[in-house]
Write a protein that holds these residues in place. Structure first.
Motif, PDB file in Angstrom:
ATOM      1  N   GLY A 156       0.795  -1.227   0.000  1.00 11.78           N
ATOM      2  CA  GLY A 156       0.000   0.000   0.000  1.00 11.78           C
ATOM      3  C   GLY A 156       0.820   1.267   0.000  1.00 11.78           C
ATOM      4  N   LEU A 157       2.140   1.153  -0.047  1.00 12.19           N
ATOM      5  CA  LEU A 157       3.023   2.319   0.013  1.00 12.19           C
ATOM      6  C   LEU A 157       3.084   2.998  -1.348  1.00 12.19           C
ATOM      7  N   LYS A 158       2.723   4.266  -1.386  1.00 12.33           N
ATOM      8  CA  LYS A 158       2.814   5.045  -2.619  1.00 12.33           C
ATOM      9  C   LYS A 158       4.222   5.625  -2.699  1.00 12.33           C
ATOM     10  N   MET A 159       4.997   5.104  -3.638  1.00 13.46           N
ATOM     11  CA  MET A 159       6.410   5.475  -3.710  1.00 13.46           C
ATOM     12  C   MET A 159       6.834   5.798  -5.122  1.00 13.46           C
ATOM     13  N   ARG A 160       7.585   6.873  -5.270  1.00 16.01           N
ATOM     14  CA  ARG A 160       8.147   7.210  -6.562  1.00 16.01           C
ATOM     15  C   ARG A 160       9.271   6.226  -6.848  1.00 16.01           C
ATOM     16  N   MET A 161       9.094   5.431  -7.895  1.00 18.69           N
ATOM     17  CA  MET A 161      10.118   4.476  -8.301  1.00 18.69           C
ATOM     18  C   MET A 161       9.858   4.077  -9.747  1.00 18.69           C
ATOM     19  N   PRO A 162      10.686   4.532 -10.694  1.00 18.55           N
ATOM     20  CA  PRO A 162      10.484   4.198 -12.109  1.00 18.55           C
ATOM     21  C   PRO A 162      11.143   2.885 -12.488  1.00 18.55           C
ATOM     22  N   GLY A 163      11.010   2.515 -13.747  1.00 19.44           N
ATOM     23  CA  GLY A 163      11.728   1.376 -14.288  1.00 19.44           C
ATOM     24  C   GLY A 163      11.316   0.042 -13.695  1.00 19.44           C
ATOM     25  N   PHE A 164      12.214  -0.927 -13.779  1.00 17.12           N
ATOM     26  CA  PHE A 164      11.944  -2.252 -13.270  1.00 17.12           C
ATOM     27  C   PHE A 164      11.740  -2.250 -11.754  1.00 17.12           C
ATOM     28  N   GLY A 165      12.407  -1.326 -11.069  1.00 17.94           N
ATOM     29  CA  GLY A 165      12.222  -1.227  -9.627  1.00 17.94           C
ATOM     30  C   GLY A 165      10.772  -0.992  -9.263  1.00 17.94           C
ATOM     31  N   GLY A 166      10.094  -0.157 -10.069  1.00 18.37           N
ATOM     32  CA  GLY A 166       8.681   0.107  -9.826  1.00 18.37           C
ATOM     33  C   GLY A 166       7.833  -1.132 -10.004  1.00 18.37           C
ATOM     34  N   GLU A 167       8.180  -1.960 -10.998  1.00 25.00           N
ATOM     35  CA  GLU A 167       7.442  -3.209 -11.219  1.00 25.00           C
ATOM     36  C   GLU A 167       7.628  -4.165 -10.043  1.00 25.00           C
ATOM     37  N   VAL A 168       8.832  -4.196  -9.491  1.00 22.51           N
ATOM     38  CA  VAL A 168       9.110  -5.053  -8.333  1.00 22.51           C
ATOM     39  C   VAL A 168       8.332  -4.558  -7.123  1.00 22.51           C
ATOM     40  N   LEU A 169       8.335  -3.250  -6.909  1.00 19.06           N
ATOM     41  CA  LEU A 169       7.582  -2.673  -5.796  1.00 19.06           C
ATOM     42  C   LEU A 169       6.106  -3.017  -5.913  1.00 19.06           C
ATOM     43  N   LYS A 170       5.587  -2.928  -7.118  1.00 16.84           N
ATOM     44  CA  LYS A 170       4.175  -3.254  -7.353  1.00 16.84           C
ATOM     45  C   LYS A 170       3.890  -4.709  -7.006  1.00 16.84           C
ATOM     46  N   ARG A 171       4.775  -5.615  -7.404  1.00 14.62           N
ATOM     47  CA  ARG A 171       4.601  -7.035  -7.115  1.00 14.62           C
ATOM     48  C   ARG A 171       4.696  -7.296  -5.601  1.00 14.62           C
ATOM     49  N   ALA A 172       5.432  -6.442  -4.901  1.00 13.40           N
ATOM     50  CA  ALA A 172       5.571  -6.589  -3.445  1.00 13.40           C
ATOM     51  C   ALA A 172       4.395  -5.971  -2.696  1.00 13.40           C
ATOM     52  N   GLY A 173       3.459  -5.356  -3.435  1.00 12.67           N
ATOM     53  CA  GLY A 173       2.270  -4.781  -2.808  1.00 12.67           C
ATOM     54  C   GLY A 173       2.267  -3.279  -2.723  1.00 12.67           C
ATOM     55  N   GLY A 174       3.345  -2.630  -3.185  1.00  8.37           N
ATOM     56  CA  GLY A 174       3.396  -1.180  -3.164  1.00  8.37           C
ATOM     57  C   GLY A 174       2.717  -0.560  -4.373  1.00  8.37           C
ATOM     58  N   ILE A 175       2.693   0.765  -4.391  1.00  4.47           N
ATOM     59  CA  ILE A 175       2.077   1.496  -5.499  1.00  4.47           C
ATOM     60  C   ILE A 175       3.146   2.393  -6.115  1.00  4.47           C
ATOM     61  N   PRO A 176       3.782   1.950  -7.209  1.00  7.34           N
ATOM     62  CA  PRO A 176       4.837   2.767  -7.811  1.00  7.34           C
ATOM     63  C   PRO A 176       4.273   3.968  -8.556  1.00  7.34           C
ATOM     64  N   VAL A 177       4.966   5.076  -8.446  1.00  8.35           N
ATOM     65  CA  VAL A 177       4.573   6.312  -9.120  1.00  8.35           C
ATOM     66  C   VAL A 177       5.792   6.832  -9.863  1.00  8.35           C
ATOM     67  N   THR A 178       5.612   7.249 -11.111  1.00 11.02           N
ATOM     68  CA  THR A 178       6.702   7.842 -11.885  1.00 11.02           C
ATOM     69  C   THR A 178       6.480   9.341 -11.988  1.00 11.02           C
ATOM     70  N   LEU A 179       7.400  10.104 -11.401  1.00  3.81           N
ATOM     71  CA  LEU A 179       7.337  11.552 -11.433  1.00  3.81           C
ATOM     72  C   LEU A 179       8.721  12.111 -11.738  1.00  3.81           C
TER      73      LEU A 179
END
Length: 366
Positions: free
Chosen positions: A180-203
């Motif tokens: 549920g963590l809304k975190m700025r993280m682009p690229g593959f890192g964002g995809e990993v965060l999403k799979r871990a349950g986070g919410i990746p944001v690209t800004l």
């Protein structure tokens, strides 16, 4: 009189011939000394104007090109939003509205699925290893293949080294804390965060501080202490986590419009590409020097709490990363080709890193 005129004319012709032989008339040597054509280029970037490390790294490339070409190429640098938006850089250079673009390749995943492999892969290559793959492992040729359909020539234009894990307003003690963590993280890192349950944001960088301040973001990664201090993240977050598992050695790119590049004579083409090589090495040196200085300021002057991700969190993120990257590579033939190359190189170079730098660092810490 006629005889004298004839003799005089012959003498004049002989002198003219002698002068021509000595190169005193309009010879090829003189023609080469004539003023040469100059080129006025624009460089657009995804970074705020003159931003330490990234923005100044773009400025450095422009400066090197200007100086090394003797002014035959004049490059003017535009920060994000000055000429085009941060995420419009790729299209601007592709269309020829600018001749150069300084950015991070992972921003273009929607256009080129393989692009993130040329910036950084979670738990992947370090900066030194990334440069080795690009220049001596076939990576640059694959990068050129990926950008060719867009009329672009990619180049390594800097490297931040291993980045930090990010800024958080809560402790990360388990993988559950990422849900549920809304975190700025682009690229593959964002995809990993999403799979871990986070919410990746690209800004883009310029929007991160206000987003953290307003609560639109719960956490954010950017680069490392040098840049993060400049953005003032210590004012809006308490915990600073390491390591940057998602970006172990991030290459910055400087793309060239292919048509503009082809208009240059061979010597200027060489100058442009070698200026980028120089700037690529220089940026890594700068980050290595500045990051520790900035980290001490963050800890001792701004009382930031430096934290390490727990080993079990890192192990889980690594497991997820391997799944995500394999799946992403399988979606696109070129991505599969690029990942196969980089993965094979990683498996090879890790052995040398282990018995060289890793072994030395262990010995140095005894």
């Amino acid at each position: 009189m006629k005889r004298r005129d004839f003799i005089g004319a012959m003498a004049g012709a002989t002198a003219a011939t002698a002068l021509t032989a000595c190169g005193t008339e309009d010879t090829p040597t003189q023609a080469a000394a004539a003023p040469q054509k100059t080129f006025k280029w624009k460089m657009v970037t995804t970074w705020p104007k003159n931003f330490p490390g990234l923005g100044t790294g773009a400025n450095n490339i422009a400066k090197l090109i200007n100086e090394m070409s003797g002014g035959r190429i004049e490059v003017k640098v535009y920060g994000a939003g000055e000429l085009v938006g941060a995420f419009e850089v790729f299209d601007a250079v592709s269309r020829g509205n600018a001749q150069l673009g300084h950015a991070g390749a992972y921003y273009w995943k929607g256009k080129i699925p393989s692009a993130p492999f040329f910036s950084s892969v979670p738990f992947g290559l370090t900066a030194q290893e990334m440069n080795a793959w690009l220049f001596y492992g076939g990576g640059l040729e694959l990068w050129e293949e990926a950008y060719k359909p867009f009329g672009l020539i990619p180049n390594a234009g800097g490297n931040s080294g291993t980045q930090m894990g990010g800024w958080f307003n809560k402790e990360i003690n388990s993988i559950e804390d990422l849900k549920g963590l809304k975190m700025r993280m682009p690229g593959f890192g964002g995809e990993v965060l999403k799979r871990a349950g986070g919410i990746p944001v690209t800004l883009p960088g310029g929007e991160l501080f206000p987003s953290m301040q307003s609560g639109a973001l719960d956490a954010s990664e950017w680069v490392g202490p040098y840049n993060d201090l400049a953005f003032g993240f210590y004012k809006v977050a308490k915990y600073y986590y390491t390591p940057g598992w998602h970006e172990p050695g991030t290459t910055m790119e400087c793309m060239i419009n292919e048509a503009a590049f082809n208009e240059l004579p061979a010597d200027l083409q060489s100058i442009v590409r070698n200026a980028m090589k120089v700037a690529n090495a220089d940026m890594l040196s700068e980050y290595t020097a500045r990051n520790e200085q900035a980290l001490q300021t963050l800890i001792h002057e701004h009382h930031v709490e430096l934290r390490y991700f727990p080993d079990d969190v890192l192990k889980k993120l690594k497991e997820i990363s391997e799944e995500v990257i394999d799946e992403e590579a399988a979606k696109d033939p070129l991505s599969a080709k690029v990942w196969a190359s980089q993965k094979a190189f990683k498996e090879q170079v890790m052995q040398w890193t282990a018995v060289s730098e890793q072994a030395f660092l262990r010995a140095r810490s005894l």
